[in-house]
Design an enzyme around this catalytic site. Structure first.
Site, PDB file in Angstrom:
ATOM      1  N   GLU A 122     115.125  36.360  -2.307  1.00  0.00           N
ATOM      2  CA  GLU A 122     114.755  37.472  -1.338  1.00  0.00           C
ATOM      3  C   GLU A 122     114.980  39.109  -0.969  1.00  0.00           C
ATOM      4  O   GLU A 122     116.086  39.034  -0.756  1.00  0.00           O
ATOM      5  CB  GLU A 122     113.549  36.541  -0.843  1.00  0.00           C
ATOM      6  CG  GLU A 122     112.979  35.152  -0.739  1.00  0.00           C
ATOM      7  CD  GLU A 122     111.846  35.135  -1.883  1.00  0.00           C
ATOM      8  OE1 GLU A 122     111.525  35.827  -1.457  1.00  0.00           O
ATOM      9  OE2 GLU A 122     111.809  34.822  -3.104  1.00  0.00           O
ATOM     10  N   TYR A 153     117.258  39.465 -11.900  1.00  0.00           N
ATOM     11  CA  TYR A 153     116.061  38.430 -12.403  1.00  0.00           C
ATOM     12  C   TYR A 153     115.802  38.409 -13.010  1.00  0.00           C
ATOM     13  O   TYR A 153     115.124  37.841 -13.951  1.00  0.00           O
ATOM     14  CB  TYR A 153     114.745  38.966 -11.541  1.00  0.00           C
ATOM     15  CG  TYR A 153     114.597  38.722  -9.871  1.00  0.00           C
ATOM     16  CD1 TYR A 153     113.322  37.785  -9.796  1.00  0.00           C
ATOM     17  CD2 TYR A 153     115.313  39.182  -9.071  1.00  0.00           C
ATOM     18  CE1 TYR A 153     113.173  37.181  -8.983  1.00  0.00           C
ATOM     19  CE2 TYR A 153     114.735  38.990  -7.696  1.00  0.00           C
ATOM     20  CZ  TYR A 153     114.338  38.041  -7.732  1.00  0.00           C
ATOM     21  OH  TYR A 153     113.851  37.349  -6.014  1.00  0.00           O
ATOM     22  N   SER A 178      99.153  38.465  -5.533  1.00  0.00           N
ATOM     23  CA  SER A 178      99.180  37.189  -4.748  1.00  0.00           C
ATOM     24  C   SER A 178      98.965  37.620  -3.144  1.00  0.00           C
ATOM     25  O   SER A 178      98.647  36.168  -2.661  1.00  0.00           O
ATOM     26  CB  SER A 178     100.395  35.841  -5.133  1.00  0.00           C
ATOM     27  OG  SER A 178     101.377  36.607  -4.438  1.00  0.00           O
ATOM     28  N   TYR A 225     102.006  47.474 -16.715  1.00  0.00           N
ATOM     29  CA  TYR A 225     101.719  46.925 -15.998  1.00  0.00           C
ATOM     30  C   TYR A 225     102.150  47.488 -14.088  1.00  0.00           C
ATOM     31  O   TYR A 225     103.286  48.315 -14.587  1.00  0.00           O
ATOM     32  CB  TYR A 225     102.698  45.643 -16.467  1.00  0.00           C
ATOM     33  CG  TYR A 225     102.355  44.606 -15.672  1.00  0.00           C
ATOM     34  CD1 TYR A 225     101.757  43.863 -14.882  1.00  0.00           C
ATOM     35  CD2 TYR A 225     103.698  44.797 -14.298  1.00  0.00           C
ATOM     36  CE1 TYR A 225     101.465  42.624 -13.797  1.00  0.00           C
ATOM     37  CE2 TYR A 225     103.689  43.228 -13.865  1.00  0.00           C
ATOM     38  CZ  TYR A 225     102.141  42.481 -13.263  1.00  0.00           C
ATOM     39  OH  TYR A 225     102.650  41.968 -12.439  1.00  0.00           O
ATOM     40  N   ASN A 230     107.048  43.647  -3.491  1.00  0.00           N
ATOM     41  CA  ASN A 230     106.612  44.100  -2.404  1.00  0.00           C
ATOM     42  C   ASN A 230     107.583  44.608  -1.856  1.00  0.00           C
ATOM     43  O   ASN A 230     106.471  45.197  -0.626  1.00  0.00           O
ATOM     44  CB  ASN A 230     106.178  42.091  -1.878  1.00  0.00           C
ATOM     45  CG  ASN A 230     107.906  41.521  -1.567  1.00  0.00           C
ATOM     46  OD1 ASN A 230     108.739  42.448  -1.421  1.00  0.00           O
ATOM     47  ND2 ASN A 230     107.979  40.350  -1.825  1.00  0.00           N
ATOM     48  N   GLU A 239     111.289  39.217 -11.448  1.00  0.00           N
ATOM     49  CA  GLU A 239     109.694  39.069 -12.257  1.00  0.00           C
ATOM     50  C   GLU A 239     108.820  40.103 -12.596  1.00  0.00           C
ATOM     51  O   GLU A 239     108.816  39.758 -13.703  1.00  0.00           O
ATOM     52  CB  GLU A 239     109.946  37.665 -12.109  1.00  0.00           C
ATOM     53  CG  GLU A 239     108.174  37.578 -11.080  1.00  0.00           C
ATOM     54  CD  GLU A 239     108.763  37.414  -9.633  1.00  0.00           C
ATOM     55  OE1 GLU A 239     109.579  37.426  -9.280  1.00  0.00           O
ATOM     56  OE2 GLU A 239     108.019  37.397  -9.576  1.00  0.00           O
ATOM     57  N   LYS A 240     108.371  40.729 -10.973  1.00  0.00           N
ATOM     58  CA  LYS A 240     107.240  41.805 -11.638  1.00  0.00           C
ATOM     59  C   LYS A 240     107.662  42.326 -12.879  1.00  0.00           C
ATOM     60  O   LYS A 240     106.623  43.091 -14.099  1.00  0.00           O
ATOM     61  CB  LYS A 240     107.252  42.066 -10.822  1.00  0.00           C
ATOM     62  CG  LYS A 240     106.759  41.509  -9.294  1.00  0.00           C
ATOM     63  CD  LYS A 240     106.160  42.676  -8.378  1.00  0.00           C
ATOM     64  CE  LYS A 240     105.695  41.455  -7.176  1.00  0.00           C
ATOM     65  NZ  LYS A 240     107.102  40.200  -6.638  1.00  0.00           N
TER      66      LYS A 240
END
Ligand SMILES: *[C@@H]1O[C@H](CO)[C@@H](O)[C@H](O)[C@H]1NC(C)=O
Ligand SMILES: *[C@@H]1O[C@H](CO)[C@@H](O)[C@H](O)[C@H]1NC(C)=O
Length: 342
Positions: A122, A153, A178, A225, A230, A239-240
């Protein structure tokens, strides 16, 4: 070489001053050293890595003795059996459970000299309570390149076999979100882009969640994309970027660390970085007005490289064994919080 990622950064820094060719030799040498089972410094006895909390669950996966063999690491056993505390070669503590369960560390049962590993994927914005862990952990496992055990990642690997065709494109830009919070940089940028660019929004925050198996096929239809992290932190590329964009076959529009960080992992022409533009409008115009040959250029890497997603905690933990012979023995993170927040 750069785009393959996964350099033994710390060691190379210690060996600083080596020229490019020599650096490559060093990497090659360590690679050989680490992968030849019979060669000297690799311990022949099996290492036991005790995972004190399996991340994000009370139920660890099955961990057969050959778990790490499938990731190219033999002589490495992962276990979640706390009875092994006295004998484990290293013990891993995942931060989320230390944070949310206010778990006590088994300090009074810690064998003398046993390496303890602090693990988290994180960002610092979502990591709290680190001040409680002064002078406890010896090694860090994280996405930061200067971690003792560096686990990105994802990474690009040499492609063996034919290039898979680029998915057919029928839509402009997608974003999966999300947890939408107006104060976040990514929310602000989305608000600024939306008037100029057709963005289809998916995910819990939008009321259009995507099932796990629908994610990649859905995103594959998009030209771009929005790989917006965040929070913006050193080396924090998730992973985004790797899965939702590169693995799906969409061009990432990256908001995260500076462009130079991304370029340490992928070729410079494989992505769009928001910092390359002075306004959201200018970015939108660039994306919308791009011709087909320019667009195809973003996928040049696919002729020789492929994406490997590194999302499995078993693989991340097995990496500890691969690095074990080279990890500093007497190091302690006296101020883990300052290190991680830097
Ligand atoms: C945990 O390890 C101990 C000591 O090796 C062993 O006796 C016990 O059966 C193990 N427990 C499980 C659930 O495997
Ligand atoms: C496509 O766009 C690029 C960059 O804007 C330009 O250099 C190139 O000439 C264009 N190609 C065609 C066929 O229009």
């Amino acid at each position: 070489m750069n785009c393959i990622g996964y350099h033994p950064t710390r060691r190379l820094r210690a060996w600083g001053g080596l020229a490019g060719g020599a650096t490559f030799m060093v990497i090659w040498f360590f690679w050989l050293w680490g992968s030849a089972p019979g060669s000297a410094p690799v311990p022949q006895s099996t290492l036991t890595i005790l995972i004190w909390h399996w991340p994000f669950t009370n139920r660890p996966p099955e961990l057969p003795g050959d778990t790490c063999t499938r990731y190219g690491m033999a002589s490495c056993r992962l276990s979640a059996n706390r009875s092994l505390l006295a004998s484990a070669d290293a013990v891993v503590f995942h931060h989320r459970e230390l944070q949310t369960r206010q778990s006590l560390l088994p300090l009074d049962q810690r064998p003398h000299g046993q390496p303890w590993v602090w693990a988290s994927m994180e960002s610092p914005s979502n990591t709290h309570g680190l001040h409680r862990f002064r002078g406890i952990f010896n090694w860090v496992l994280s996405y930061r390149r200067d971690s003792d055990i560096f686990v990105p990642y994802g990474r690009l690997e040499p492609l063996s076999g034919p290039t898979s065709p680029l998915p057919a494109k029928s839509r402009m830009a997608a974003w999966v979100i999300s947890n939408f919070q107006e104060r976040q940089q990514r929310a602000k940028l989305y608000r600024q882009l939306a008037p100029h660019l057709q963005v289809d929004v998916f995910g819990r925050a939008s009321g259009r969640p995507l099932c796990a198996n629908c994610l990649l096929p859905t995103l594959a239809r998009y030209r771009f994309y929005l790989a917006f992290e965040n929070s913006q932190h050193r080396d924090y590329i998730t992973e985004k970027f790797w899965r939702n964009a590169l693995a799906a076959g969409a061009v990432p529009v990256a908001l995260g660390p500076p462009r130079a960080t991304y370029e340490a992992f992928v070729p410079p022409d494989a992505f769009v970085h928001v910092d390359d533009f002075s306004s959201a409008r200018e970015l939108a115009v660039f994306l919308v007005s791009m011709n087909e040959s320019r667009y195809r250029g973003f996928f040049a890497w696919r002729d020789r490289l492929r994406v490997r997603l590194l999302g499995d905690w078993r693989e991340r933990f097995c990496t500890i064994c691969a690095r074990y012979p080279y990890l500093p023995r007497s190091q302690v993170y006296e101020d883990l919080e300052s290190w991680f927040q830097a």
